[in-house]
Write a protein that holds these residues in place. Structure first.
Motif, PDB file in Angstrom:
ATOM      1  N   ALA A  84       0.819  -1.075   0.084  1.00  0.00           N
ATOM      2  CA  ALA A  84       0.567  -0.511   0.021  1.00  0.00           C
ATOM      3  C   ALA A  84       1.049   1.434  -0.345  1.00  0.00           C
ATOM      4  CB  ALA A  84      -0.764   0.641   1.367  1.00  0.00           C
ATOM      5  N   GLN A  85       2.110   0.893   0.531  1.00  0.00           N
ATOM      6  CA  GLN A  85       2.723   2.491   0.513  1.00  0.00           C
ATOM      7  C   GLN A  85       3.915   2.601  -0.809  1.00  0.00           C
ATOM      8  OE1 GLN A  85       1.959   4.154   3.218  1.00  0.00           O
ATOM      9  NE2 GLN A  85       3.898   4.055   4.320  1.00  0.00           N
ATOM     10  N   ALA A  86       3.379   2.015  -1.047  1.00  0.00           N
ATOM     11  CA  ALA A  86       4.724   1.802  -2.875  1.00  0.00           C
ATOM     12  C   ALA A  86       3.432   2.309  -2.988  1.00  0.00           C
ATOM     13  CB  ALA A  86       4.942   0.247  -3.038  1.00  0.00           C
ATOM     14  N   ARG A  87       1.988   2.052  -3.924  1.00  0.00           N
ATOM     15  CA  ARG A  87       0.742   2.622  -4.171  1.00  0.00           C
ATOM     16  C   ARG A  87       1.019   3.656  -4.069  1.00  0.00           C
ATOM     17  NH1 ARG A  87      -1.071  -2.533  -3.185  1.00  0.00           N
ATOM     18  NH2 ARG A  87      -2.387  -1.476  -1.419  1.00  0.00           N
ATOM     19  N   ALA A  88       1.104   4.121  -3.212  1.00  0.00           N
ATOM     20  CA  ALA A  88       0.690   6.302  -2.412  1.00  0.00           C
ATOM     21  C   ALA A  88       1.906   6.081  -2.980  1.00  0.00           C
ATOM     22  CB  ALA A  88       0.772   5.942  -0.942  1.00  0.00           C
ATOM     23  N   VAL A  89       2.642   6.065  -2.706  1.00  0.00           N
ATOM     24  CA  VAL A  89       4.104   6.335  -3.406  1.00  0.00           C
ATOM     25  C   VAL A  89       4.484   6.716  -4.917  1.00  0.00           C
ATOM     26  CG1 VAL A  89       6.660   5.762  -3.928  1.00  0.00           C
ATOM     27  CG2 VAL A  89       5.680   5.802  -1.480  1.00  0.00           C
ATOM     28  N   VAL A  90       3.832   5.637  -5.503  1.00  0.00           N
ATOM     29  CA  VAL A  90       3.511   5.563  -6.688  1.00  0.00           C
ATOM     30  C   VAL A  90       2.016   7.382  -7.546  1.00  0.00           C
ATOM     31  CG1 VAL A  90       2.397   4.875  -8.955  1.00  0.00           C
ATOM     32  CG2 VAL A  90       4.476   3.542  -7.579  1.00  0.00           C
ATOM     33  N   ALA A  91       1.261   7.208  -6.345  1.00  0.00           N
ATOM     34  CA  ALA A  91       0.328   7.765  -6.989  1.00  0.00           C
ATOM     35  C   ALA A  91       0.229   9.332  -6.117  1.00  0.00           C
ATOM     36  CB  ALA A  91      -0.827   7.799  -6.280  1.00  0.00           C
ATOM     37  N   GLY A  92       1.923   9.745  -5.516  1.00  0.00           N
ATOM     38  CA  GLY A  92       1.974  10.646  -5.167  1.00  0.00           C
ATOM     39  C   GLY A  92       1.982  11.843  -3.924  1.00  0.00           C
ATOM     40  N   LEU A  93       2.267  10.338  -3.252  1.00  0.00           N
ATOM     41  CA  LEU A  93       2.501  11.107  -1.677  1.00  0.00           C
ATOM     42  C   LEU A  93       4.315  11.126  -1.335  1.00  0.00           C
ATOM     43  CD1 LEU A  93       1.785  10.832   1.264  1.00  0.00           C
ATOM     44  CD2 LEU A  93       2.892   8.260   1.495  1.00  0.00           C
ATOM     45  N   PRO A  94       4.035  12.526  -1.070  1.00  0.00           N
ATOM     46  CA  PRO A  94       5.223  13.410  -0.992  1.00  0.00           C
ATOM     47  C   PRO A  94       6.656  12.598  -0.509  1.00  0.00           C
ATOM     48  CG  PRO A  94       4.088  15.114  -0.409  1.00  0.00           C
ATOM     49  CD  PRO A  94       3.587  13.458  -0.495  1.00  0.00           C
ATOM     50  N   THR A  95       7.582  11.634  -0.940  1.00  0.00           N
ATOM     51  CA  THR A  95       8.853  10.596  -0.365  1.00  0.00           C
ATOM     52  C   THR A  95      10.534  10.907  -1.112  1.00  0.00           C
ATOM     53  OG1 THR A  95       7.042   9.207  -0.781  1.00  0.00           O
ATOM     54  CG2 THR A  95       9.057   7.841  -0.205  1.00  0.00           C
ATOM     55  N   ASP A  96      10.948  10.977  -0.314  1.00  0.00           N
ATOM     56  CA  ASP A  96      12.683  11.426  -0.446  1.00  0.00           C
ATOM     57  C   ASP A  96      12.795   9.834   0.134  1.00  0.00           C
ATOM     58  OD1 ASP A  96      13.081  14.536  -0.176  1.00  0.00           O
ATOM     59  OD2 ASP A  96      11.623  14.094   1.032  1.00  0.00           O
ATOM     60  N   VAL A  97      12.663   9.129   0.685  1.00  0.00           N
ATOM     61  CA  VAL A  97      12.824   7.941   1.099  1.00  0.00           C
ATOM     62  C   VAL A  97      12.461   7.398   0.942  1.00  0.00           C
ATOM     63  CG1 VAL A  97      14.796   6.110   2.609  1.00  0.00           C
ATOM     64  CG2 VAL A  97      15.295   9.024   2.367  1.00  0.00           C
ATOM     65  N   ALA A  98      12.231   5.743   0.850  1.00  0.00           N
ATOM     66  CA  ALA A  98      11.237   4.906   0.176  1.00  0.00           C
ATOM     67  C   ALA A  98      12.073   3.767   0.662  1.00  0.00           C
ATOM     68  CB  ALA A  98      10.979   4.348  -0.542  1.00  0.00           C
ATOM     69  N   ALA A  99      11.660   3.140   2.186  1.00  0.00           N
ATOM     70  CA  ALA A  99      12.087   2.114   3.109  1.00  0.00           C
ATOM     71  C   ALA A  99      10.856   1.127   3.230  1.00  0.00           C
ATOM     72  CB  ALA A  99      12.403   2.822   4.610  1.00  0.00           C
ATOM     73  N   LEU A 100      10.983   0.347   2.236  1.00  0.00           N
ATOM     74  CA  LEU A 100      10.115  -1.336   2.508  1.00  0.00           C
ATOM     75  C   LEU A 100      10.301  -2.555   2.460  1.00  0.00           C
ATOM     76  CD1 LEU A 100       8.679   0.542  -1.105  1.00  0.00           C
ATOM     77  CD2 LEU A 100       7.504   0.822   1.540  1.00  0.00           C
ATOM     78  N   SER A 101       9.474  -3.481   2.637  1.00  0.00           N
ATOM     79  CA  SER A 101       9.442  -5.233   3.150  1.00  0.00           C
ATOM     80  C   SER A 101      10.162  -5.980   1.508  1.00  0.00           C
ATOM     81  CB  SER A 101       8.188  -5.314   3.678  1.00  0.00           C
ATOM     82  OG  SER A 101       8.258  -7.093   3.675  1.00  0.00           O
ATOM     83  N   LEU A 102      10.050  -5.614   0.844  1.00  0.00           N
ATOM     84  CA  LEU A 102      10.327  -6.603  -0.469  1.00  0.00           C
ATOM     85  C   LEU A 102      10.983  -6.013  -1.310  1.00  0.00           C
ATOM     86  CD1 LEU A 102       7.755  -9.073  -1.487  1.00  0.00           C
ATOM     87  CD2 LEU A 102       7.467  -6.505  -0.007  1.00  0.00           C
ATOM     88  N   ALA A 103      11.635  -6.353  -1.670  1.00  0.00           N
ATOM     89  CA  ALA A 103      12.431  -5.960  -3.419  1.00  0.00           C
ATOM     90  C   ALA A 103      11.435  -5.597  -4.220  1.00  0.00           C
ATOM     91  CB  ALA A 103      13.581  -6.200  -3.659  1.00  0.00           C
ATOM     92  N   PRO A 104      10.422  -6.210  -4.779  1.00  0.00           N
ATOM     93  CA  PRO A 104       9.355  -5.622  -5.526  1.00  0.00           C
ATOM     94  C   PRO A 104       9.066  -4.633  -5.670  1.00  0.00           C
ATOM     95  CG  PRO A 104       8.971  -8.269  -4.867  1.00  0.00           C
ATOM     96  CD  PRO A 104      10.736  -7.715  -4.059  1.00  0.00           C
ATOM     97  N   ASP A 105       8.648  -3.832  -4.516  1.00  0.00           N
ATOM     98  CA  ASP A 105       8.161  -3.007  -3.714  1.00  0.00           C
ATOM     99  C   ASP A 105       8.618  -2.021  -4.781  1.00  0.00           C
ATOM    100  OD1 ASP A 105       5.860  -3.967  -3.320  1.00  0.00           O
ATOM    101  OD2 ASP A 105       6.003  -3.855  -0.887  1.00  0.00           O
ATOM    102  N   ILE A 106      10.094  -1.453  -4.193  1.00  0.00           N
ATOM    103  CA  ILE A 106      10.854  -0.478  -4.642  1.00  0.00           C
ATOM    104  C   ILE A 106      10.566  -0.447  -6.331  1.00  0.00           C
ATOM    105  CG2 ILE A 106      13.032  -0.140  -4.850  1.00  0.00           C
ATOM    106  CD1 ILE A 106      11.861   0.668  -2.056  1.00  0.00           C
TER     107      ILE A 106
END
Length: 343
Positions: A84-106
């Motif tokens: 859900a976080q990955a989708r939110a970032v793609v949708a425009g959630l302001p993000t400088d650093v993305a720290a996600l659970s698994l590589a496919p989300d990056i």
């Protein structure tokens, strides 16, 4: 120099879905993030992360702010299910650093042009922490859970997050599946085990952190989770124990600076800091297995008899398509059979 897996570095020491309200919250957070960015200028970083390391970052961020590179840097933070976080970032959630659970989300962020294609071209292959999948049980282990086969015994109630929304759940699924493969079973038999396992799952929350809360609230007999989650729960006084199965998966958690960052220099400095020994010691304090050699912590991380990686199962590119594609993935009919949909 750090290497790709614990086998080469020697650091093997590692209910129901929310719906529209969560999306509305993300929209509000995005709006707030935009306002924060305008107010904070170049001295502000937006960290968007999966749910489990929230407590660790509560200590890591102040530690970074005490360094020369972190002086004057403030943070906005967002935590939730990795997918859900990955989708939110793609949708425009302001993000400088993305720290996600698994590589496919990056990878989703790379495909959307939000993260550079060479995000993992470093000595750590883009990872910042490690863990292993474990079986969390109640104090005294009243159901006598010892391994994966015990999860499908009559009467055993299992918790795991929804694998169509949670990165942690995808690690759980592949840990359970891979354990069958490493135990000598065929892919068909391993898939049959997953079908049986999910008939025992009594709650599927949207994220690993929420699933842990459900379990400590009294639901179920065993929770499939990260080792670090179990350690953190125990440290907070929860009456839980955990079993590191003889066969389990090495979990590797990625981090990346986004191409949208308004302060890429500070964002990179923060990511670099997270891979220093002091920062890795903080991660270890919260139960994460370090990616940096020579880091020690308060816990003696046991080495499973058979620790396998996602690469042993075909790698995330193949596994994501084969198991978790929302239309054709092998997990989809399993979820439909138990009346659960994606997140």
């Amino acid at each position: 120099m750090p290497a790709r897996t614990a086998r080469t570095t020697g650091t093997t020491r590692r209910t129901l879905l929310t719906g529209g309200a969560g999306l509305a919250g993300l929209a509000l957070l995005a709006a707030c993030g935009t306002a924060d960015a305008a107010a904070g200028g170049s001295g502000r970083l937006a960290l968007v992360a999966y749910s489990t390391p929230k407590d660790a970052y509560a200590e890591l961020i102040p530690a970074f702010q005490k360094t020369t590179s972190g002086k004057g840097i403030t943070f906005s933070q967002s935590y939730g299910a990795s997918g859900a976080q990955a989708r939110a970032v793609v949708a425009g959630l302001p993000t400088d650093v993305a720290a996600l659970s698994l590589a496919p989300d990056i990878t989703k962020l790379v495909d959307a042009g939000v993260v550079a294609k060479d995000w993992n071209a470093d000595a750590y292959h883009g990872f910042v922490t490690r863990s292993v999948a474990v079986l969390v049980v109640r104090k005294g282990n009243p159901k006598n859970i010892r391994g994966w086969d015990d999860l499908v015994r009559p009467g055993v109630k299992v918790l795991t997050p929804n694998p169509l929304s949670s990165g942690g759940a995808r690690w759980n699924v592949m840990a359970a599946y891979g354990a069958q493969i490493k135990g000598g079973r065929t892919p068909e038999q391993a898939l049959a085990y997953l079908r049986q396992l999910f008939t025992h799952v009594v709650a599927q929350d949207a994220s690993a952190a929420t699933s842990l809360q459900t379990f400590t609230g009294g639901v179920g007999d065993v929770l499939i989770s990260y080792e670090n989650e179990a350690i953190a729960a125990k440290a907070k006084g929860k009456d839980v124990e955990w079993i590191v199965p003889d066969r389990t998966i090495l979990i590797e958690n990625p981090i990346a600076v986004t191409t949208r960052s308004t302060n890429a220099t500070a964002a990179k400095a923060f990511v670099d800091f997270l891979r220093t020994k002091p920062a890795q010691e903080i991660f270890a304090k919260y139960g994460y297995r370090p990616v940096v050699e020579g880091v020690t912590g308060p816990y003696a991380f046991p080495t499973p008899k058979q620790l396998f990686t996602i690469d042993d199962l075909g790698g995330w590119t193949d596994v994501s398509k084969r198991f978790f594609d929302p239309k054709t993935g092998l997990i989809v009919p399993i979820e439909k059979a138990v009346g659960v949909s994606g997140g």
